[in-house]
Write a protein that holds these residues in place. Structure first.
Motif, PDB file in Angstrom:
ATOM      1  N   LEU A   1     -51.541  76.793  11.582  1.00 45.07           N
ATOM      2  CA  LEU A   1     -51.192  77.549  12.785  1.00 45.07           C
ATOM      3  C   LEU A   1     -49.805  78.180  12.727  1.00 45.07           C
ATOM      4  N   ARG A   2     -48.935  77.658  11.872  1.00 49.54           N
ATOM      5  CA  ARG A   2     -47.558  78.153  11.741  1.00 49.54           C
ATOM      6  C   ARG A   2     -46.779  78.040  13.055  1.00 49.54           C
ATOM      7  N   TYR A   3     -47.011  76.964  13.820  1.00 46.40           N
ATOM      8  CA  TYR A   3     -46.203  76.725  15.012  1.00 46.40           C
ATOM      9  C   TYR A   3     -44.734  76.611  14.614  1.00 46.40           C
ATOM     10  N   THR A   4     -43.845  77.090  15.503  1.00 49.87           N
ATOM     11  CA  THR A   4     -42.410  76.903  15.309  1.00 49.87           C
ATOM     12  C   THR A   4     -42.021  75.590  15.978  1.00 49.87           C
ATOM     13  N   LEU A   5     -41.611  74.610  15.159  1.00 51.35           N
ATOM     14  CA  LEU A   5     -41.329  73.270  15.647  1.00 51.35           C
ATOM     15  C   LEU A   5     -39.963  72.805  15.145  1.00 51.35           C
ATOM     16  N   PRO A   6     -39.153  72.179  16.005  1.00 45.78           N
ATOM     17  CA  PRO A   6     -37.875  71.633  15.541  1.00 45.78           C
ATOM     18  C   PRO A   6     -38.090  70.298  14.842  1.00 45.78           C
ATOM     19  N   VAL A   7     -38.193  70.340  13.522  1.00 47.90           N
ATOM     20  CA  VAL A   7     -38.455  69.144  12.733  1.00 47.90           C
ATOM     21  C   VAL A   7     -37.356  68.967  11.683  1.00 47.90           C
ATOM     22  N   SER A   8     -37.262  67.754  11.167  1.00 52.08           N
ATOM     23  CA  SER A   8     -36.199  67.414  10.221  1.00 52.08           C
ATOM     24  C   SER A   8     -36.634  67.730   8.798  1.00 52.08           C
ATOM     25  N   VAL A   9     -35.880  68.602   8.138  1.00 49.14           N
ATOM     26  CA  VAL A   9     -36.180  69.010   6.764  1.00 49.14           C
ATOM     27  C   VAL A   9     -34.879  69.127   5.977  1.00 49.14           C
TER      28      VAL A   9
ATOM     29  N   CYS B   1     -38.754  75.274  12.479  1.00 47.79           N
ATOM     30  CA  CYS B   1     -39.460  75.559  11.232  1.00 47.79           C
ATOM     31  C   CYS B   1     -40.878  76.028  11.533  1.00 47.79           C
ATOM     32  N   ALA B   2     -41.355  76.979  10.755  1.00 49.16           N
ATOM     33  CA  ALA B   2     -42.756  77.387  10.832  1.00 49.16           C
ATOM     34  C   ALA B   2     -43.561  76.419   9.973  1.00 49.16           C
ATOM     35  N   VAL B   3     -44.464  75.659  10.610  1.00 53.41           N
ATOM     36  CA  VAL B   3     -45.207  74.604   9.931  1.00 53.41           C
ATOM     37  C   VAL B   3     -46.667  75.010   9.800  1.00 53.41           C
ATOM     38  N   GLY B   4     -47.170  74.948   8.563  1.00 55.06           N
ATOM     39  CA  GLY B   4     -48.555  75.324   8.314  1.00 55.06           C
ATOM     40  C   GLY B   4     -49.155  74.522   7.187  1.00 55.06           C
ATOM     41  N   ARG B   5     -50.185  75.062   6.566  1.00 56.07           N
ATOM     42  CA  ARG B   5     -50.978  74.322   5.580  1.00 56.07           C
ATOM     43  C   ARG B   5     -50.165  73.825   4.392  1.00 56.07           C
ATOM     44  N   SER B   6     -49.118  74.519   4.038  1.00 54.38           N
ATOM     45  CA  SER B   6     -48.300  74.097   2.903  1.00 54.38           C
ATOM     46  C   SER B   6     -47.105  73.244   3.324  1.00 54.38           C
ATOM     47  N   GLY B   7     -47.053  72.891   4.580  1.00 54.70           N
ATOM     48  CA  GLY B   7     -45.898  72.160   5.093  1.00 54.70           C
ATOM     49  C   GLY B   7     -44.974  73.117   5.822  1.00 54.70           C
ATOM     50  N   VAL B   8     -43.706  73.111   5.455  1.00 62.45           N
ATOM     51  CA  VAL B   8     -42.742  74.021   6.075  1.00 62.45           C
ATOM     52  C   VAL B   8     -42.787  75.355   5.333  1.00 62.45           C
ATOM     53  N   HIS B   9     -43.213  76.406   6.019  1.00 60.68           N
ATOM     54  CA  HIS B   9     -43.286  77.722   5.387  1.00 60.68           C
ATOM     55  C   HIS B   9     -41.930  78.412   5.383  1.00 60.68           C
ATOM     56  N   ARG B  10     -41.126  78.146   6.412  1.00 55.37           N
ATOM     57  CA  ARG B  10     -39.766  78.693   6.415  1.00 55.37           C
ATOM     58  C   ARG B  10     -38.942  77.987   7.480  1.00 55.37           C
ATOM     59  N   ARG B  11     -37.649  77.894   7.211  1.00 56.90           N
ATOM     60  CA  ARG B  11     -36.695  77.478   8.228  1.00 56.90           C
ATOM     61  C   ARG B  11     -36.278  78.730   8.988  1.00 56.90           C
ATOM     62  N   ILE B  12     -36.204  78.631  10.305  1.00 54.82           N
ATOM     63  CA  ILE B  12     -35.850  79.796  11.110  1.00 54.82           C
ATOM     64  C   ILE B  12     -34.382  79.705  11.498  1.00 54.82           C
ATOM     65  N   GLU B  13     -33.636  80.743  11.206  1.00 51.63           N
ATOM     66  CA  GLU B  13     -32.191  80.760  11.449  1.00 51.63           C
ATOM     67  C   GLU B  13     -31.906  81.063  12.923  1.00 51.63           C
ATOM     68  N   THR B  14     -31.814  80.019  13.717  1.00 48.17           N
ATOM     69  CA  THR B  14     -31.500  80.179  15.135  1.00 48.17           C
ATOM     70  C   THR B  14     -30.068  80.662  15.308  1.00 48.17           C
ATOM     71  N   ARG B  15     -29.867  81.605  16.203  1.00 49.67           N
ATOM     72  CA  ARG B  15     -28.500  82.061  16.477  1.00 49.67           C
ATOM     73  C   ARG B  15     -27.762  80.981  17.263  1.00 49.67           C
ATOM     74  N   LEU B  16     -26.706  80.472  16.679  1.00 48.99           N
ATOM     75  CA  LEU B  16     -25.888  79.446  17.321  1.00 48.99           C
ATOM     76  C   LEU B  16     -24.493  79.979  17.550  1.00 48.99           C
ATOM     77  N   ASN B  17     -23.885  79.597  18.669  1.00 50.01           N
ATOM     78  CA  ASN B  17     -22.489  79.993  18.867  1.00 50.01           C
ATOM     79  C   ASN B  17     -21.574  79.057  18.090  1.00 50.01           C
ATOM     80  N   GLU B  18     -20.289  79.338  18.116  1.00 52.20           N
ATOM     81  CA  GLU B  18     -19.343  78.584  17.283  1.00 52.20           C
ATOM     82  C   GLU B  18     -19.352  77.092  17.623  1.00 52.20           C
ATOM     83  N   LYS B  19     -19.425  76.779  18.905  1.00 51.35           N
ATOM     84  CA  LYS B  19     -19.432  75.374  19.328  1.00 51.35           C
ATOM     85  C   LYS B  19     -20.682  74.660  18.814  1.00 51.35           C
ATOM     86  N   GLU B  20     -21.809  75.361  18.835  1.00 51.60           N
ATOM     87  CA  GLU B  20     -23.057  74.758  18.374  1.00 51.60           C
ATOM     88  C   GLU B  20     -23.072  74.585  16.857  1.00 51.60           C
TER      89      GLU B  20
END
Length: 305
Positions: A243-251, A268-287
């Motif tokens: 399904l490639r759901y975007t899920l916050p998982v530990s990788v 992360c986009a999670v699908g049949r092969s596991g993690v298909h990609r890490r998604i680069e969330t925009r974070l501010n400096e504090k984050e």
């Protein structure tokens, strides 16, 4: 798909039940150090399936019975004393458990996707990856996933939902970093329908409430099992059905916010092969600084392993 659940306590048995209930496996193997417990749970679940439209095999087994699993779910853990204050207190014993379990599991199922539930999730997910790599050259980082802050994010969205009057599934807000005390909410990128969610003091308090809610449940009944079980089911469904759901998982981190050599939760986009990609969330400096602080915490745990 053949799925194996390793560790059949309160959490492992609930995970096994919800996976079988939704027919997400063709064969479900339950492994526990005390095999009689695994056998009893497997029989109970198999009989319950007579009341559903799904037909699958649910059985107990030894480690060799997990061979050729598509997914292996690690729930094995040292007992958690009710007076426990931090998940890292389980590190030493659980690290030893992983050194015993992971080599045969990786050898029997070199193409499996590992989902780790055992605490401390991030350090042990990293440990599982390193151990597995020593016993098979077929495993890659995409195949080792910790439940991480998926659970914390669900709790946070539930609190936001009550305040905003919007269904939790329509709230795009993540808790990131460590599944532990240093976790933080990426509020600078949180939205509902494209509208930003302001990081006011009330919502910052919700982050703390979400963080501590698990401890309140744990202190009352000695474990938490429902939220984590549905989190695992969501990961498994995304893998089984690609399904490639975007899920916050530990990788594994390989440069995310200049962090390396540890596992932390990011979308992360999670699908049949596991993690298909890490998604680069925009974070501010504090984050970004909060994320790097999480990394230091987990790297210290990894060094202790």
């Amino acid at each position: 798909m053949k799925i194996s659940v390793i560790g059949i306590g309160n959490v492992g048995s609930t995970i096994s039940f919800v996976l079988a209930q939704d027919g997400l496996a063709t064969e479900l193997i339950l492994y526990n150090r005390t095999r009689d417990i695994a056998r009893a749970e497997a029989t109970d679940i198999q009989q319950a399936l007579a009341l559903t439209s799904y037909r699958l095999i649910v059985r107990d087994g030894e480690l060799e019975d997990t061979a050729e699993s598509g997914i292996i779910i690690i729930v094995a853990s040292a007992p958690m004393p009710k007076q426990m204050q931090n998940r890292s207190e389980l590190l030493s014993h659980n690290s030893q458990i992983m050194r015993t379990l992971i080599p045969p599991l990786a050898s029997y199922s070199p193409n499996a996707i590992f989902i780790n539930v055992s605490n401390p999730v991030d350090a042990l997910t990293y440990e599982i990856l390193q151990i597995a790599r020593q016993h098979t050259d077929q495993i890659d980082w995409q195949q080792v996933i910790g439940t991480g802050t998926l659970i914390d994010s669900a709790r946070f969205r539930d609190l936001l939902s009550t305040q905003l009057g919007i269904h939790p599934l329509d709230i795009n807000a993540y808790i990131l970093g460590e599944h532990g005390d240093s976790q933080f909410a990426a509020l600078s990128s949180a939205t509902i329908g494209g509208e930003p969610i302001n990081a006011d003091p009330l919502r910052q308090q919700m982050v703390e409430d979400a963080k501590h809610s698990a401890w309140k449940i744990f202190q009352a009944k000695g474990y938490t099992n429902y939220t984590v079980s549905l989190a695992v089911k969501l990961i498994v469904r995304s893998i089984v059905e690609d399904l490639r759901y975007t899920l916050p998982v530990s990788v594994l981190m390989e440069g995310y916010c200049d962090v390396f050599n540890c596992c932390l939760s990011v979308p992360c986009a999670v699908g049949r092969s596991g993690v298909h990609r890490r998604i680069e969330t925009r974070l501010n400096e504090k984050e970004v600084l909060a994320f790097q602080n999480c990394a230091r915490t987990v790297q210290q745990q990894i060094q202790q392993c």
